[in-house]
Design an enzyme around this catalytic site. Structure first.
Site, short mmCIF file in Angstrom:
data_model
loop_
_atom_site.label_atom_id
_atom_site.label_comp_id
_atom_site.label_asym_id
_atom_site.label_seq_id
_atom_site.Cartn_x
_atom_site.Cartn_y
_atom_site.Cartn_z
N ASN A 157 0.81 -1.21 0.00
CA ASN A 157 0.00 0.00 0.00
C ASN A 157 0.85 1.27 0.00
O ASN A 157 0.38 2.32 -0.42
CB ASN A 157 -0.92 0.00 1.22
CG ASN A 157 -2.29 -0.55 0.87
OD1 ASN A 157 -2.98 -0.01 0.03
ND2 ASN A 157 -2.66 -1.64 1.52
N TRP A 207 -12.91 -0.45 7.92
CA TRP A 207 -14.32 -0.81 8.09
C TRP A 207 -14.58 -2.30 8.04
O TRP A 207 -15.71 -2.73 8.15
CB TRP A 207 -15.22 -0.04 7.12
CG TRP A 207 -14.79 -0.10 5.66
CD1 TRP A 207 -14.33 -1.18 4.98
CD2 TRP A 207 -14.83 0.98 4.72
NE1 TRP A 207 -14.07 -0.85 3.69
CE2 TRP A 207 -14.37 0.46 3.49
CE3 TRP A 207 -15.21 2.32 4.80
CZ2 TRP A 207 -14.27 1.26 2.35
CZ3 TRP A 207 -15.12 3.10 3.67
CH2 TRP A 207 -14.65 2.57 2.45
N CYS A 234 -6.91 -1.03 9.44
CA CYS A 234 -6.51 -1.96 8.39
C CYS A 234 -6.28 -1.07 7.18
O CYS A 234 -5.45 -0.16 7.26
CB CYS A 234 -7.58 -3.03 8.16
SG CYS A 234 -9.27 -2.42 8.14
N SER A 235 -7.01 -1.25 6.08
CA SER A 235 -6.86 -0.31 4.97
C SER A 235 -7.85 0.83 5.17
O SER A 235 -7.47 1.94 5.48
CB SER A 235 -7.09 -1.02 3.64
OG SER A 235 -6.09 -2.02 3.48
N ASN A 270 -7.17 -10.08 3.55
CA ASN A 270 -8.16 -9.12 3.05
C ASN A 270 -9.47 -9.78 2.61
O ASN A 270 -9.61 -11.00 2.64
CB ASN A 270 -7.56 -8.29 1.91
CG ASN A 270 -7.22 -9.14 0.70
OD1 ASN A 270 -7.84 -10.19 0.48
ND2 ASN A 270 -6.26 -8.71 -0.08
#
Lengths: 549, 560
Positions: B250, B342, B338-339, B275
């Site tokens: 990322n 949510w 996390c990313s 993920n």
């Protein structure tokens, strides 16, 4: 030989005992002829009394002069003893090693044990074949009790009395015995009251490679069929294993010689494979790595659950033939003392509600395992940790208990006993103060005169307080046949045995106690309500005037 | 209705999924909302209902001698294999179901049709039944260190967050807005759970836009403020729930994770939860295992292992346990992301809350928790559950995993929860059924626009039926105990009650739970008429003497 000779250091102070999920205890370690005892010599602290016979293996470790002995028990518990002093530690370890592997039957603990409880009913007399036969007689006249084996000469692993078809004489039995492995001619295992069908068990027929036959054997088993009816022979081995057995003089019933019988082969493994499976399973359970993949692959590789599934499936098949197909069944494997008994006893749990009671289950174990000649002593002399090469050890009975637990889990209200009873039996088959599981057959037990010299486990179990402890609070008599699911999703690892020492039991115990409490409370309320109703009814009849204002 | 080509098909066979048992024969009906199969081959009328929106896949197989097979699998893991004699009928049913199970827009979902005959006031009040803001009050907010802010009241700060957020008192407006610019989708660090006993807090956010070297003073200040809100601790944890490799990838896209050098006194940690795509594929494999016809034990266990499902469940649980331990034992605050913050973040924060706080182990508490950590913090239910026709790559069983972790906890703590397995299954069912408005929409803002006006809330409905969801073994005496579950692999079991829920043959044939529920309920119900019978007596028989007064006191005691 005196035990004292084997105990170089009978007592060591300052020993620390570590057990999973329990507080450590520091105290004095004592070795006696049959026990390892650790006592803190304080009130209110638990003492450890461990039978040497329960010890499966030990490991020693040293850090400086502090020695550590890891004791691995046959009930799968692992405890640690920290012993100050290298010499003491070595002495203790070597004594334990010798004392836990004594081969001589005459030195076994049950022969020394004196009960601290009052024997109300002598368990050795609780389940006599004569008594069991009386029940059968009340249902059918087609069977008789034969004493052809009264001196164990026809079959060394059978009891003196066996139930056989009425029309078959003892001579025929003797000839049939000569045709069956270990002399184990077909005998009655179970009579299904509902439709009069029966389950029999035996050793494999000794057909050999040239297809020997025995008219008497054919006559014996055909005598159990109703006119025009066909029966099923369930061979617990695969076709290829059964074929191979021919080369060693064994074999199976051919269609030609047994035209009234349909043979079905199943795939229950031989005992040596089961032992290996147990060892692998316990190793998987003890794996401390946090990898899920590793756990699942080790669980799978142990094949334990495969065995459970296969045994249960075969038992369901036998039960189905009897109850659904209305056919009689003969079950055998090779010797007829292992997989055969797993199948016949589990089929009875499925079919017969009586076997699901505390008394009935004991009777089943007595009839289908002890009297039927399962070699307990050979099978249970080592458990999953032992370093010595297994000889005849195999968790055949443990697998049976596991299967019973699976059914119990699926029908939690249909058994009078709880899993505590199953765990208790597992423990006592491997190490016990009682003589019940000593020896390999009725004949050996009789030679050792165990019924006189030892106390029966059933004498202990059938006392009111123990019955209460082993009772299932959810029990409601269920007279139906209970069909368990054998789908892999429905079969779980038996936590009560295999994960027992792997996690704290606090929460599960608490839940169990709470359940007992709720049920008890409900019963009390129910009684009160019933009393009130009775009083109400009484008052209504006694005081009719009060009804009108 | 225009989508239903054939509303009724007769002589339809319903096969057993696993065995070659004789199929049930009956009539298949398509209504506007349900597929209904009414068995005609047995004496008792047996009905199978399937809500269109619950249907995940519907598959028409090539014609066989028996007829045309139609396989339907639902999001609640209900699977049905029908055989329809006419290929034409099968074609029509298939076509209808494909359309009906994937509505084009949210307004077509069941919740907009569902009418439980409540009046408008009841409906409106229903939406107020659970208020996540109240939960912050329960935790003791506002206090010396934390306050609720309405900086997001018009969703200008973060469009996917709730309008009311808990933030540290010392964080200025500038800090908050500055931090929002440095966080993916403006999802700033905000309070998830405040642990009164230790002053430590669990906060959640999305990944920082740190890229390879970017930094943001306001974001650093924001973390400082969180750290300061727990004055007794000298450090705080920053937990990135992703595998390290994913987080590093990322960075190249201008996102990434916190550089320990830029933030003072943080202890940075990866916990390695995969993920949504990995999870979706894993569930797919798990369901393939469940669908195997008479598998051997070995097939089953190998399949279970290869699906990786339990590995993922364990990873989520491990992360939850890590958080709870940090808060309860190290007394350190934790910031989780996390990313986008949510999915994994919602799983992990809600699990930790359950471990830390017995309130969330009650029937109402779980509603509050789901409202707070999932609904109001923008878990994208519409996309993750595939409520409407959309990108299949957005679908993922994130919420299912959370519910499964909870079930595993309940297995370890059979007395620790006020609710039972049925409650979890019911909630899970409603997340996918779209019968109620709660789980429709991807964030609070979307929901505000239409749902509160036109649909019903599930919580009052569940509350009304709470007697079914009670755990009879629950003991309140456990008090404020923090749960410390074992996460050894052998403690995780395949959840037959969820994935084979509709395959009754695989379930235990007698249920201890039902038994205990019946007798604990009976206690009350059965005694009520008894009271009616006894009470008129008391007045009439005041002179009657001891025996009757004994009866009445007994009766009073029993009824009480």
């Amino acid at each position: 030989m005196e035990f004292a000779e084997l105990i170089k250091t009978p007592r060591v102070d300052g020993v620390v005992l570590r057990r999973p999920f329990l507080p450590t205890v520091e105290g004095t370690l004592c070795l006696t002829g049959h026990h390892l005892i650790l006592s803190s010599r304080q009130d209110n602290t638990e003492e450890l009394w461990l039978l040497h016979a329960n010890i499966d293996a030990i490991e020693k470790r040293f850090v400086g002069s502090l020695g550590t002995i890891i004791v691995k028990c046959k009930d799968l518990r692992v405890i640690q003893l920290d012993i100050p002093g290298m010499e003491e530690c070595l002495n203790i370890a070597s004594s334990i090693e010798v004392l836990s592997t004594l081969d001589s039957v005459s030195l076994m603990y049950p022969l020394f044990y004196r009960p601290m409880f009052q024997v109300i009913e002598d368990g050795w007399k609780s389940f006599l074949p004569e008594d069991a036969f009386k029940d059968l007689e009340s249902m059918t006249e087609e069977w008789r009790l034969s004493d052809v084996n009264k001196d164990y000469s026809v079959c060394s692993s059978y009891p003196p009395l066996v139930a056989v078809p009425k029309d078959v004489d003892d001579d025929t039995l003797r000839k049939a015995a000569a045709f069956r492995h270990g002399g184990r001619f077909p005998v009655l295992s179970y009579y299904h009251k509902k439709n009069g069908m029966v389950m029999m068990r035996s050793g494999q027929p000794l057909t050999g490679t040239n297809g020997r036959r025995c008219k008497e054997d054919e006559k014996l088993i055909n005598a159990t069929l109703r006119a025009g009816k066909r029966g099923y022979i369930i061979d617990t081995r695969t076709v290829s294993v059964a074929q191979q057995a021919k080369a060693r003089g064994g074999g199976f019933e051919s269609e030609a010689n047994y035209p009234q019988w349909r043979r079905i082969h199943k795939a229950i493994e031989r005992s040596s494979i089961l032992q290996e499976s147990l060892i692998k399973l316990v190793e998987a359970c003890n794996d401390q790595s946090h990898s899920m993949d590793r756990w699942l692959s080790k669980l799978e590789a142990s094949n334990w659950q495969t065995h459970v599934k296969e045994i249960l499936t075969t038992a369901c098949l036998a039960a189905q033939c009897i109850d659904r197909e209305g056919a009689s069944v003969l079950v055998h494997g090779t010797e007829g003392t292992d997989s055969t008994l797993q199948v016949t006893s589990l089929a009875q749990i499925i079919l017969d509600p009586a076997c699901r009671t505390i008394q009935g289950f004991q009777a089943l174990v007595e009839r289908e395992w002890l009297q039927a000649g399962h070699p307990f002593q050979q099978r249970c002399s080592q458990s999953a940790y032992s370093n010595s090469k297994p000889r005849c050890e195999a968790p055949v009975f443990l697998l049976f208990l596991d299967c019973v637990w699976q059914i119990l889990r699926q029908f939690p209200c249909s058994f009078q006993f709880s899993q505590h009873f199953l765990v208790l039996l597992f423990e006592h088959t491997y190490a016990s103060q009682f003589g019940t599981f000593m020896g390999n057959s009725a004949s050996e037990r009789s030679k050792l005169n165990l019924s006189q010299k030892t106390v029966s486990l059933w004498s202990w179990v059938n006392r009111p307080q123990e019955v209460e402890r082993l009772s299932n609070p959810l029990y409601e008599a269920n007279c139906l046949v209970i069909w368990p699911s054998v789908a892999p999703q429905s079969l779980l690892l038996w936590e009560g045995v295999f994960l027992r020492w792997k996690r704290s039991s606090r929460c599960l115990d608490e839940a169990y106690d709470e359940m007992v409490h709720i049920i008890q409370y409900n019963k009390e309320l129910q009684n009160k309500v019933n009393n009130l109703r009775r009083q109400l009814a009484q008052l209504e009849t006694e005081e009719p005037l009060l009804q009108t204002p | 209705m225009e989508h239903i080509l054939t509303p009724k098909v007769e002589e339809v066979k319903l096969l057993d999924r696993y065995t070659a048992k004789k199929p049930a024969i009956g009539t298949l009906y398509l209504t506007a909302t349900h597929l209904i199969f009414v068995e005609t081959s047995c004496h008792i009328r047996k009905e199978t209902w399937m809500l269109h929106h619950l249907i995940a896949t519907v598959e028409k197989l090539p014609l066989t001698a028996m007829g045309c097979p139609l396989h339907i699998s639902c999001k609640n893991f209900h699977v049905a294999h029908f055989v329809i004699s006419s290929e034409r009928d099968c074609q029509n049913v298939h076509q209808s179901l494909v359309r009906l199970s994937q509505p084009g827009k949210v307004e077509e979902l069941y919740a907009f049709l569902y009418n439980p005959k409540q009046d408008e006031d009841e409906r409106r009040n229903g939406w107020g039944f659970i208020d996540s803001a109240m939960d912050f009050k329960r935790m003791g907010l506002p206090n010396e260190f934390w306050e609720m802010t309405d900086l997001n009241k018009n969703y200008e700060l973060c469009s996917t967050y709730h309008s009311e957020l808990g933030i540290p008192k010392t964080a200025s407006k500038g800090t908050v807005f500055g931090s929002a610019k440095f966080r993916s989708r403006g999802r700033i660090p905000t309070l998830s759970y405040y642990h009164k006993e230790s002053n430590a807090a669990i906060c959640r956010c999305s990944q920082p836009l740190s890229g390879l070297s970017a930094r943001c003073v306001e974001d650093e200040e924001m973390l400082q403020a969180i750290s300061r809100a727990n004055p007794k601790s000298t450090f705080m944890y920053v937990v990135d729930t992703r595998p390290k490799l994913n987080a590093m990838a990322n960075r190249a896209a201008g996102k990434g994770y916190e550089n320990e050098d830029n933030y003072s006194n943080i202890c940075f940690q990866f916990v390695g939860i995969e993920n949504i795509h990995v999870m979706r594929n894993s569930l797919q494999k798990l369901l393939e295992v469940c669908a195997m016809k008479s598998p051997t034990m070995s097939d089953y266990l190998t399949g279970l292992e290869n699906s990786g499902w339990l590995r993922h469940i364990k990873a989520v649980m491990d992360a939850g346990v890590f958080l709870a331990k940090a808060v309860a034992e190290d007394k350190a605050s934790v910031l989780v992301h996390c990313s986008d913050g949510w999915d994994r973040t919602a799983q992990v924060c809600s699990l930790a809350s359950i471990l830390l706080d017995p309130f969330y182990r009650t029937i109402k508490g779980l509603m509050v928790l789901i409202e707070k950590e999932w609904i109001s913090m923008g878990h994208k239910f519409t996309q993750r559950c595939g409520h409407v026709d959309g990108d299949p790559k957005e679908v993922s069983p994130v919420f299912t995993q959370f519910i499964e972790c909870l079930w595993n906890l309940m297995e370890q703590y059979p007395c620790g929860f006020e609710y039972n397995e049925k409650y979890l299954l019911e909630i899970h069912n409603h997340v996918y059924s779209c019968q109620f408005g709660n789980f429709i929409g991807n964030c609070q803002r979307e929901r505000e626009e239409i749902l509160y006006e036109r649909t019903f809330s599930v919580w009052p409905f569940l509350w009304e039926n709470r007697h079914q969801y009670r755990n009879p073994l629950h003991k309140c005496s456990l008090g404020r105990e923090v749960l410390r579950p074992s996460t050894l692999p052998l403690n995780f079991k395949f959840w037959c009650g969820m994935y084979n829920h509709f395959d009754k043959g695989m379930q235990p044939k007698q249920s201890i739970l039902d038994h205990l529920l019946t007798i604990t309920q009976k206690k009350k119900i059965e005694l009520l008429p008894q009271r009616a019978q006894l009470f008129p007596w008391r007045s009439k028989m005041s002179e009657e003497g001891q025996s009757s007064s004994e009866i009445t006191t007994e009766a009073v005691k029993l009824v009480a």
